[in-house]
Design a protein around this motif. Sequence first.
Motif, PDB file in Angstrom:
ATOM      1  N   GLN A   5       2.869   5.835  -2.920  1.00  0.00           N
ATOM      2  CA  GLN A   5       3.898   6.980  -3.389  1.00  0.00           C
ATOM      3  C   GLN A   5       3.740   6.755  -4.485  1.00  0.00           C
ATOM      4  OE1 GLN A   5       7.070   5.192  -1.434  1.00  0.00           O
ATOM      5  NE2 GLN A   5       7.074   6.156   1.049  1.00  0.00           N
ATOM      6  N   ASN A   6       3.555   5.844  -5.099  1.00  0.00           N
ATOM      7  CA  ASN A   6       3.292   5.688  -7.024  1.00  0.00           C
ATOM      8  C   ASN A   6       2.202   6.480  -7.754  1.00  0.00           C
ATOM      9  OD1 ASN A   6       4.427   5.135  -9.234  1.00  0.00           O
ATOM     10  ND2 ASN A   6       3.520   3.159  -9.379  1.00  0.00           N
ATOM     11  N   GLU A   7       1.351   6.190  -6.759  1.00  0.00           N
ATOM     12  CA  GLU A   7      -0.301   7.089  -7.682  1.00  0.00           C
ATOM     13  C   GLU A   7      -0.379   8.106  -7.925  1.00  0.00           C
ATOM     14  OE1 GLU A   7      -4.138   8.253  -7.284  1.00  0.00           O
ATOM     15  OE2 GLU A   7      -2.956   7.935  -5.893  1.00  0.00           O
ATOM     16  N   GLY A   8       0.578   8.798  -6.466  1.00  0.00           N
ATOM     17  CA  GLY A   8       1.184  10.365  -6.697  1.00  0.00           C
ATOM     18  C   GLY A   8      -0.479  11.143  -6.025  1.00  0.00           C
ATOM     19  N   THR A   9      -1.507  10.798  -5.090  1.00  0.00           N
ATOM     20  CA  THR A   9      -2.530  11.719  -5.242  1.00  0.00           C
ATOM     21  C   THR A   9      -2.299  12.688  -3.597  1.00  0.00           C
ATOM     22  OG1 THR A   9      -3.597  10.499  -5.264  1.00  0.00           O
ATOM     23  CG2 THR A   9      -4.570  11.426  -3.723  1.00  0.00           C
TER      24      THR A   9
ATOM     25  N   VAL B   3       0.933  -0.939   0.087  1.00  0.00           N
ATOM     26  CA  VAL B   3       0.284  -0.106  -0.155  1.00  0.00           C
ATOM     27  C   VAL B   3       0.837   1.617  -0.026  1.00  0.00           C
ATOM     28  CG1 VAL B   3      -1.602   1.919   1.496  1.00  0.00           C
ATOM     29  CG2 VAL B   3      -1.740  -0.903   0.945  1.00  0.00           C
ATOM     30  N   ILE B   4       1.349   1.369   1.203  1.00  0.00           N
ATOM     31  CA  ILE B   4       3.026   2.273   0.935  1.00  0.00           C
ATOM     32  C   ILE B   4       3.624   2.831  -0.714  1.00  0.00           C
ATOM     33  CG2 ILE B   4       5.234   3.644   1.714  1.00  0.00           C
ATOM     34  CD1 ILE B   4       4.273   1.201   4.530  1.00  0.00           C
ATOM     35  N   ALA B   5       3.980   1.654  -1.018  1.00  0.00           N
ATOM     36  CA  ALA B   5       4.116   1.771  -2.161  1.00  0.00           C
ATOM     37  C   ALA B   5       3.779   2.497  -3.857  1.00  0.00           C
ATOM     38  CB  ALA B   5       5.582   0.410  -2.774  1.00  0.00           C
TER      39      ALA B   5
ATOM     40  N   SER C 221      -7.324  12.204  -0.249  1.00  0.00           N
ATOM     41  CA  SER C 221      -5.847  11.596   0.154  1.00  0.00           C
ATOM     42  C   SER C 221      -6.043  10.212   0.721  1.00  0.00           C
ATOM     43  CB  SER C 221      -5.040  12.319   0.963  1.00  0.00           C
ATOM     44  OG  SER C 221      -4.426  13.313   0.791  1.00  0.00           O
ATOM     45  N   LEU C 222      -7.366  10.689   1.825  1.00  0.00           N
ATOM     46  CA  LEU C 222      -7.753   9.408   2.750  1.00  0.00           C
ATOM     47  C   LEU C 222      -8.529   8.257   1.214  1.00  0.00           C
ATOM     48  CD1 LEU C 222     -10.234  10.215   5.439  1.00  0.00           C
ATOM     49  CD2 LEU C 222      -8.283   7.858   5.307  1.00  0.00           C
ATOM     50  N   ALA C 223      -8.978   9.020   0.383  1.00  0.00           N
ATOM     51  CA  ALA C 223      -9.700   7.889  -0.158  1.00  0.00           C
ATOM     52  C   ALA C 223      -8.916   7.249  -1.255  1.00  0.00           C
ATOM     53  CB  ALA C 223     -10.989   8.948  -1.890  1.00  0.00           C
ATOM     54  N   ALA C 224      -8.271   8.256  -1.485  1.00  0.00           N
ATOM     55  CA  ALA C 224      -7.063   7.717  -2.759  1.00  0.00           C
ATOM     56  C   ALA C 224      -6.319   5.871  -1.697  1.00  0.00           C
ATOM     57  CB  ALA C 224      -6.229   7.878  -2.985  1.00  0.00           C
ATOM     58  N   ILE C 225      -6.436   6.959  -0.750  1.00  0.00           N
ATOM     59  CA  ILE C 225      -5.407   5.848   0.285  1.00  0.00           C
ATOM     60  C   ILE C 225      -5.961   4.387   0.272  1.00  0.00           C
ATOM     61  CG2 ILE C 225      -4.725   5.190   2.928  1.00  0.00           C
ATOM     62  CD1 ILE C 225      -3.737   7.810   3.205  1.00  0.00           C
ATOM     63  N   VAL C 226      -7.265   4.333   0.483  1.00  0.00           N
ATOM     64  CA  VAL C 226      -8.551   2.975   0.976  1.00  0.00           C
ATOM     65  C   VAL C 226      -9.122   2.796   0.053  1.00  0.00           C
ATOM     66  CG1 VAL C 226     -10.579   3.385   1.739  1.00  0.00           C
ATOM     67  CG2 VAL C 226      -9.364   4.856   3.307  1.00  0.00           C
ATOM     68  N   ARG C 227      -9.070   3.522  -1.306  1.00  0.00           N
ATOM     69  CA  ARG C 227      -9.215   3.077  -2.961  1.00  0.00           C
ATOM     70  C   ARG C 227      -7.629   1.569  -3.170  1.00  0.00           C
ATOM     71  NH1 ARG C 227      -7.096   4.300  -7.131  1.00  0.00           N
ATOM     72  NH2 ARG C 227      -7.041   6.794  -6.300  1.00  0.00           N
ATOM     73  N   ILE C 228      -6.622   1.946  -3.304  1.00  0.00           N
ATOM     74  CA  ILE C 228      -5.597   1.134  -2.891  1.00  0.00           C
ATOM     75  C   ILE C 228      -5.281  -0.033  -1.885  1.00  0.00           C
ATOM     76  CG2 ILE C 228      -3.623   1.720  -3.076  1.00  0.00           C
ATOM     77  CD1 ILE C 228      -3.025   4.015  -3.908  1.00  0.00           C
TER      78      ILE C 228
END
Length: 460
Positions: free
Chosen positions: A409-413, A404-406, A444-451
């Motif tokens: 970081q890669n997704e960029g949001t 998830v961390i990688a 940011s939350l939405a991106a993290i949770v989606r990933i």
Amino acid sequence: MWNWGATMKELLTGTSIRSARYLADARGRRVSPRPEQIARLDALGGALPLNPCDPAEVLAWLDDIGSPATVVTTGGRYFGFVTGGTLPAALAANWLAGVWDQNAAYSVMSPVAAKVEEIVLAWILDLLGLPPACGAGFVTGTTMANFSALAAARTALLKRAGWDVEEDGLFAAPPIKVVVGKEAHVSLLKALALLGFGRARVMSVPTDGQGRMIAAALPQLDPHTLVCIQAGNVNTGAFDPAAEICSLAHEAGAWVHVDGAFGLWAAVSPHYAHLLEGTSLADSWAIDCHKWLNVPYDSGIAVVRQAEDLRRALSMSAPYLETNGAREPCDYTPEASRRARGIELWAALRSLGRSGLRELIERNCRLAEVFAKGLQRAGFEVLNEVELNQVLVSFGSAEETRRVIAEVQNEGTCWCGGTEWHGRTAMRISVSSWATTEEDVERSLAAIVRIANQGKHFAG
Ligand SMILES: Cc1ncc(COP(=O)(O)O)c(C=O)c1O
């Protein structure tokens, strides 16, 4: 004929247009640069050309190649390490100070730099509730603030033992017992090592589940002991119990140093000040300004209760350096020549005022809670008590959390780093920027949770 004024105006105006464009784009940009943007940096290298180049062309080249390869820490969605943005007034003051090109070593070299340091020091001691007569040096960050304050501690403790460390060095000096918490920041250990105390020689005190030193587990203290405590653990944001430790240490005649990199700033908020109870009783403090005060890199302050201890440790003299008895900035820092970083501090504090700084600290802490609650609602485990601006979250196994961390970081949001906390792999979220808004956190939350949820689907 070459017109210096017109040329500089054109160059600086062009640079200000480029800079404003960078900042305007920053909010919408992905946080980490793409690999191809990083690869283009090679274009800045090659053999150094023989002949001069027009400064405007140099700047255009730097902006075109360099700007896309930056990590966008100023845009509001960078949550790595403990990283502030740059406040508008601090950034503009940084430019002006660059134009002034002041050497802040001596007041005769820069009356404005010397005076502004005194003003800023008085403001900061007052804001943080530290004794008004403290001495201080304006350094590059907490590593050097720890180093400088601990040099003062070394000087004072050895002087008490009848030893002049500045003259006679450390070989054959009486021993000093150094006590740190098990969760002390690595840069504190580095500073201790630089000062000859040795990383492995220090006594390490156990900590609780949040990383707070357990005062009851302190070893025997005496007047030759240096106790290093922490205000704001880099993982959890937790504070060592300063009141209890200072009381025990001072009963025994020991010195207490506080690594308060970012946590000390919480003193400006009545909601969080209780976390710092007793911190002002210590003998020295290290404070970071490029973290929670949101000034440009690099900036930190070493504060010592007895100004003379810091001066004795760091001053130098030569006939050509004799001064008129005023506070000389370089008597309190490891360096002689250095930039006038007090200027940005003055601008940041003057623009925020007391209430603006309080609002910045409280908003960041509130947004850290929004992160924690959002992640818990989505079914993920928050590993720390979120009492300040730091959040640790696990997404299951170590491998899944690292994935998830990688991908984040890669997704960029946004950008969040990783850590290990008491045997668990975790994502670290540090909300430290003035620029971070509720919307930045929701996005940011939405991106993290989606990933993170993509992993659940694959696993299921
Ligand atoms: C508690 C603590 N001490 C020291 C440091 C090192 O600070 P700097 O990088 O400014 O030297 C940090 C950085 O995050 C920190 O959190």
